[in-house]
Design an enzyme around this catalytic site. Structure first.
Site, PDB file in Angstrom:
ATOM      1  CG  ASP A 101      38.835  33.798  40.317  1.00  0.00           C
ATOM      2  OD1 ASP A 101      39.613  34.761  40.235  1.00  0.00           O
ATOM      3  OD2 ASP A 101      37.601  33.921  40.374  1.00  0.00           O
ATOM      4  CD  GLU A 102      40.060  37.408  36.879  1.00  0.00           C
ATOM      5  OE1 GLU A 102      39.944  37.840  35.721  1.00  0.00           O
ATOM      6  OE2 GLU A 102      39.370  37.821  37.834  1.00  0.00           O
ATOM      7  CG  ASP A 157      36.896  34.211  35.294  1.00  0.00           C
ATOM      8  OD1 ASP A 157      37.284  33.790  36.394  1.00  0.00           O
ATOM      9  OD2 ASP A 157      36.050  35.112  35.170  1.00  0.00           O
TER      10      ASP A 157
END
Length: 411
Positions: free
Chosen positions: A106-107, A10
């Site tokens: 974003d992860e 993350d």
């Protein structure tokens, strides 16, 4: 069969971290990325650690954040940059496994079970190596959770931030996971948390010890799923990065800094959105057969219209002309527009489908010429970045020459 080794990586404060790459001075002040920095009602999309220390939270309004931190510096989002950095981060993950499943921009989940034998280190050490590479090669930090299932790996990446590795294994998961609020569990939203609270379930440990029949009576099948998640019974596989499903639709929306009216201003906004949608269609290697627009008026009334195309397309010009016709039918050019969304659906492969030919466009080769122009634009952007070439034939809604399709976005 060996225990699975799942990583959840993350990126920390992703939007804010990317903004600080090009403007390092922002790291020295409390800063947040906001959907509409000029409006008190805009939303905080991300914040840096200094802003977080003031209690600034993602998804709260700007006026709420400013009340906590009067000196908060706000910047507009640059989604093209976020997309580029996201791809670079995932490219690092792919050095360790092809089982990389992005879970948002974003992860990502990684399954390294089958590739650990290639790396003479423990899962924790591998996670630390990946963190170090992202930090040194890209300049942002990530937190990594390592576990035997996806759900606990995600809890691990959230457990300690920024730039940390957390191991949640068979021996310690009760100590780490069970005291956490039930709202921390994947897919437990506000409404579900309230329903669980009414049953006296406040923590993940409470959920794990609850009767599955009671949960299913209150929440249906979701109750059984959440009980299994709380007990670490999550066998969902991590898909291959290279076998991701084609999206069902591609769209982009814009909330304008001021209401727009008139054909020229509306065309400027629609052109920016269609340019972005066309680029995403090419990125996904597909064309659309349906164009849809959603028009929001200043009084928040929403009208939608859509049309089926005579031939599949990924051309910005064709998307724009159809979008403008739909906007005219839905709202007219004389009524003010607060927000606009253009969506391409009915996606097919790049070869398209059978089409009804237009003898005029066939005769003068307009479609082929436009295809060549947009192919060239796409190639230039792929090599030199999305801002290396942009549309200059339409004025911005706020009066400038060019239109940035992301500059006016509001979350």
């Amino acid at each position: 069969m060996s225990e699975r080794i799942i990583l959840h990586c993350d990126c920390n404060g992703f939007f804010a971290s990317v903004e600080m790459l090009s403007r390092p001075h922002l790291a020295k002040v409390p800063m947040a990325v906001a959907g509409d920095p000029e409006s008190r009602h805009g939303i905080i999309l991300a914040k840096n650690e200094l802003a977080k220390a003031y209690g600034v939270k993602t998804a709260e309004t700007i006026w709420q954040a400013k009340k906590k931190c009067p000196d908060l510096v706000l910047v507009a989002p640059h989604h093209d940059q976020y997309h580029e950095i996201s791809q670079r981060v995932n490219a690092i993950y792919l050095d360790y496994t092809d089982l990389v499943d992005p879970f948002g921009i974003d992860e990502s989940f990684l399954d390294v079970t089958g590739s650990m034998h290639l790396f003479p280190m423990s899962p924790r050490e591998l996670a630390d190596v990946i963190r170090a590479r992202v930090r040194s090669e890209i300049g942002i930090t990530i937190s990594v959770g390592v576990s035997f299932c996806r759900v606990f790996a995600k809890l691990g990446s959230d457990y300690k931030k920024p730039d940390a590795t957390t191991i949640i294994d068979r021996e310690n998961y009760r100590d780490i996971v069970y005291p956490l609020p039930v709202s921390e569990l994947l897919f437990v939203g506000r409404r579900t948390a309230e329903q669980l609270r009414a049953l006296g379930i406040l923590t993940i440990g409470d959920l794990a010890k609850a009767e599955p029949a009671l949960l299913m009576a209150r929440l249906g099948e979701a109750g059984g799923m959440l009980w299994r998640y709380a007990n670490g019974q999550d066998n969902e596989p991590v898909g291959s990065y290279f076998k991701r499903k084609q999206p069902k639709s591609v769209g982009n929306g814009m909330t304008f800094r001021r209401n727009i009216v008139g054909e020229a201003e509306i065309r400027a906004g629609a052109a920016a959105l269609c340019d972005s949608v066309a680029a995403r269609l090419r990125h996904e290697n597909c064309k659309c057969t349906v164009v849809q627009v959603q028009v929001k008026s200043p009084d928040f009334k929403v009208v939608q219209r859509q049309c089926t195309l005579r031939r599949a397309t990924w051309l910005q010009r064709e998307l724009l002309e159809n979008a403008m016709a739909l906007i005219k039918a839905a709202n007219g050019y004389g009524n003010m527009i607060r927000a606009l969304t253009v969506t391409a659906s009915g996606l097919v492969g790049p070869e398209g489908t059978e089409e009804q030919l237009d003898m005029f466009s066939v005769a003068d080769g307009r479609a082929e010429k436009q295809e060549g122009v947009e192919d060239t634009m796409h190639a230039i952007r792929a090599r030199f970045g999305k801002k290396s070439i942009c549309l200059g034939c339409y004025p911005r809604p706020d009066g400038d020459t060019h239109t940035d399709p992301q500059a006016d976005l509001e979350a």
